[in-house]
Design an enzyme around this catalytic site. Structure first.
Site, PDB file in Angstrom:
ATOM      1  N   GLY A   1      28.188  37.215  30.256  1.00  0.00           N
ATOM      2  CA  GLY A   1      29.277  36.510  30.946  1.00  0.00           C
ATOM      3  C   GLY A   1      30.037  35.547  30.064  1.00  0.00           C
ATOM      4  O   GLY A   1      30.843  34.752  30.546  1.00  0.00           O
ATOM      5  N   LEU A   2      29.795  35.607  28.748  1.00  0.00           N
ATOM      6  CA  LEU A   2      30.475  34.664  27.845  1.00  0.00           C
ATOM      7  C   LEU A   2      31.616  35.324  27.063  1.00  0.00           C
ATOM      8  O   LEU A   2      32.113  34.769  26.081  1.00  0.00           O
ATOM      9  CB  LEU A   2      29.474  34.016  26.878  1.00  0.00           C
ATOM     10  CG  LEU A   2      28.458  33.068  27.518  1.00  0.00           C
ATOM     11  CD1 LEU A   2      27.572  32.427  26.458  1.00  0.00           C
ATOM     12  CD2 LEU A   2      29.149  31.975  28.329  1.00  0.00           C
TER      13      LEU A   2
ATOM     14  N   ALA B   1      35.880  38.984  22.876  1.00  0.00           N
ATOM     15  CA  ALA B   1      35.907  38.269  21.595  1.00  0.00           C
ATOM     16  C   ALA B   1      35.812  39.248  20.423  1.00  0.00           C
ATOM     17  O   ALA B   1      36.469  39.065  19.386  1.00  0.00           O
ATOM     18  CB  ALA B   1      34.781  37.239  21.538  1.00  0.00           C
TER      19      ALA B   1
ATOM     20  N   ASP C   1      39.550  37.076  30.533  1.00  0.00           N
ATOM     21  CA  ASP C   1      38.701  36.897  29.342  1.00  0.00           C
ATOM     22  C   ASP C   1      39.518  37.009  28.048  1.00  0.00           C
ATOM     23  O   ASP C   1      39.451  36.135  27.177  1.00  0.00           O
ATOM     24  CB  ASP C   1      37.578  37.949  29.309  1.00  0.00           C
ATOM     25  CG  ASP C   1      36.494  37.687  30.345  1.00  0.00           C
ATOM     26  OD1 ASP C   1      36.733  36.878  31.257  1.00  0.00           O
ATOM     27  OD2 ASP C   1      35.416  38.299  30.245  1.00  0.00           O
TER      28      ASP C   1
HETATM   29  C1  MEV Z   1      34.430  38.225  33.906  1.00  0.00           C
HETATM   30  O1  MEV Z   1      34.374  37.229  32.909  1.00  0.00           O
HETATM   31  C2  MEV Z   1      35.244  37.739  35.070  1.00  0.00           C
HETATM   32  C3  MEV Z   1      35.389  38.734  36.217  1.00  0.00           C
HETATM   33  O2  MEV Z   1      36.208  38.092  37.200  1.00  0.00           O
HETATM   34  C4  MEV Z   1      36.031  40.015  35.783  1.00  0.00           C
HETATM   35  C5  MEV Z   1      37.506  39.837  35.413  1.00  0.00           C
HETATM   36  O3  MEV Z   1      38.147  38.877  35.834  1.00  0.00           O
HETATM   37  O4  MEV Z   1      38.000  40.731  34.714  1.00  0.00           O
HETATM   38  C6  MEV Z   1      34.050  39.043  36.863  1.00  0.00           C
END
Ligand code: MEV
Length: 320
Positions: free
Chosen positions: A105-106, A111, A152
Site C-alpha cells: 500500500g505504499l 514508484a 498513486d
Molecule cells: C491504492 O493506493 C489506492 C486505491 O484507492 C486504488 C486507486 O486509487 O487506484 C485502493
C-alpha cells in the site's frame, strides 16, 4: 554516455482510498523515507542493443530479450520507447533497487514506473516533463491494477501532498501545521488489484450502499483538506478513525489491521486507519510528536513488522 539515476518516493493515502476509484476526492502524501532508485549505464562492450535488467527486490536478473513483453519492467521500457519514438535502444544496464515494501500500500509499483521512466528518458536524451511522466506511469498502473484512480502515480511523480479527484487536475495542498504520521506494516502482503476488484463486485451488487460509503469518504477528504490547509492539524485524527470505519464497511480491512489501529489509539495516537488497498499492507496513525515512541512500541508489540515515522511539513508555497 554517463550513467543516469532517478528516484521516486513511496506514498500514503491519508483519506479516500477505494472511493478515489469512483471519482470521490482523496488526500495523499509522499513518503520520502522510502524510495525506488533506477540507474542506467551504458555497456559499450556488450552486443549491440543488449539490455540487462537487475531488480533484486523482485528477484529479476535477465536480459530484456528474454522477458515476455507483458513483464511489468519490460512493459514500461516498451511504453517509453513508443512514447519517445526510439525504435532501437543502445546496449545498457538497468538496475532498480527499492526500499519500498512491495504489495504493502505504499505505492511500490507506481514508484518503479516513475523512477524507470525518468531514468530511461534522461539516459536516452529525451527528458520528459512531469505531466508526461505521470501519464506514462498511469498507463503502467492501469496495466497492473485494472482500474486505478491515478492517485498513486500523481502523488509519487509530483512528490507533494495532494488533493486528488480522478479525471481532474490535482491540487497541491497548502500544509498549515506539521502532520506527524507513523506508518506501520502489518507484515501481510496484499494485492491492491484484487481488493479493488472485490470492491467493484460489491458496488455492482449493491450500488446504492457502496455509493453512500464512497460519498461519506469523499466528505471526510473535504474536511481533512480544511484541517491540513487551515489547521488545527490534530483534528485530522478523528477523520482518520471515521475513514477506517467506512473502509471496514467496504470490507477492505482485516482483523490484524483493526487490532493495530486500536492499539495505536489506545497508546495515544490521535487517530488511525489502514492506508492503500487494505486487507494487509500498511496503516497510518497520526501522533503528536511526544507520543510517537510510545505508539511505535505499542504497534510493534501488537505485531507490526516495521514502523516508519514521517512528517508532512508545513509549506505555505505549495500551491501550484
Ligand atoms: C491504492 O493506493 C489506492 C486505491 O484507492 C486504488 C486507486 O486509487 O487506484 C485502493
Amino acid at each position: 554516455m554517463p550513467a543516469t539515476t532517478a528516484t521516486a518516493p513511496g506514498k500514503c493515502i491519508l483519506i479516500g482510498e477505494h472511493a478515489a476509484v469512483y471519482a470521490r476526492p482523496a488526500i495523499a502524501a509522499p513518503v520520502t523515507d522510502v524510495a525506488v532508485r533506477a540507474t542506467i549505464s551504458a555497456r559499450p562492450n556488450a552486443p549491440s542493443g543488449e539490455i540487462k535488467i537487475e531488480a533484486p527486490a523482485v528477484g529479476l536478473d535477465a536480459r530484456l530479450s528474454e522477458l515476455p513483453d507483458d513483464q511489468p519492467i519490460a512493459w514500461i521500457i516498451h511504453l517509453v520507447q513508443r512514447a519517445i519514438q526510439v525504435k532501437r535502444l543502445p546496449a545498457m544496464q538497468i538496475k532498480i533497487t527499492s526500499t519500498i515494501p512491495p504489495a504493502a500500500g505504499l505505492g511500490s509499483s507506481a514508484a518503479v514506473a516513475v523512477a524507470l521512466i525518468r531514468a530511461l528518458t534522461q539516459f536516452l536524451g529525451y527528458p520528459l516533463d512531469e505531466m508526461t511522466v505521470c501519464q506514462l506511469a498511469y498507463e503502467s498502473e492501469k496495466r497492473q491494477h485494472g482500474s486505478p484512480s491515478g492517485v498513486d502515480n500523481t502523488v509519487i511523480t509530483y512528490a507533494r501532498p495532494i488533493y486528488f479527484v480522478k479525471g481532474q487536475p490535482f491540487e497541491a495542498l497548502n500544509v498549515a501545521e506539521p502532520v506527524h504520521l507513523l506508518i506501520a506494516d502489518s507484515g501481510q502482503p496484499s494485492s491492491t488489484a484484487e481488493v479493488v476488484a472485490d470492491v467493484r463486485r460489491g458496488w455492482e451488487k449493491s450500488p446504492a450502499a457502496f455509493d453512500a460509503i464512497f460519498d461519506a469518504i469523499g466528505s471526510l477528504a473535504q474536511q481533512a483538506r480544511l484541517c491540513i490547509e487551515n489547521g488545527p492539524a490534530k483534528s485530522l485524527g478523528a477523520l482518520l478513525n471515521q475513514n477506517h470505519q467506512l473502509l471496514q464497511q467496504l470490507g477492505v480491512s482485516n482483523p490484524k489491521l483493526d487490532r493495530l489501529v486500536e492499539a495505536a489509539i489506545e497508546a495515544g495516537a490521535l487517530g488511525g486507519k489502514l492506508s492503500g488497498g487494505g486487507r494487509g499492507g500498511n496503516l497510518i496513525a497520526q501522533v503528536e510528536e511526544a507520543a510517537a515512541d510510545h505508539v511505535t512500541n505499542a504497534l510493534l508489540k501488537t505485531g507490526a513488522v516495521r514502523v516508519i515515522s514521517t512528517t508532512i511539513h508545513p509549506n505555505r508555497n505549495n500551491l501550484l
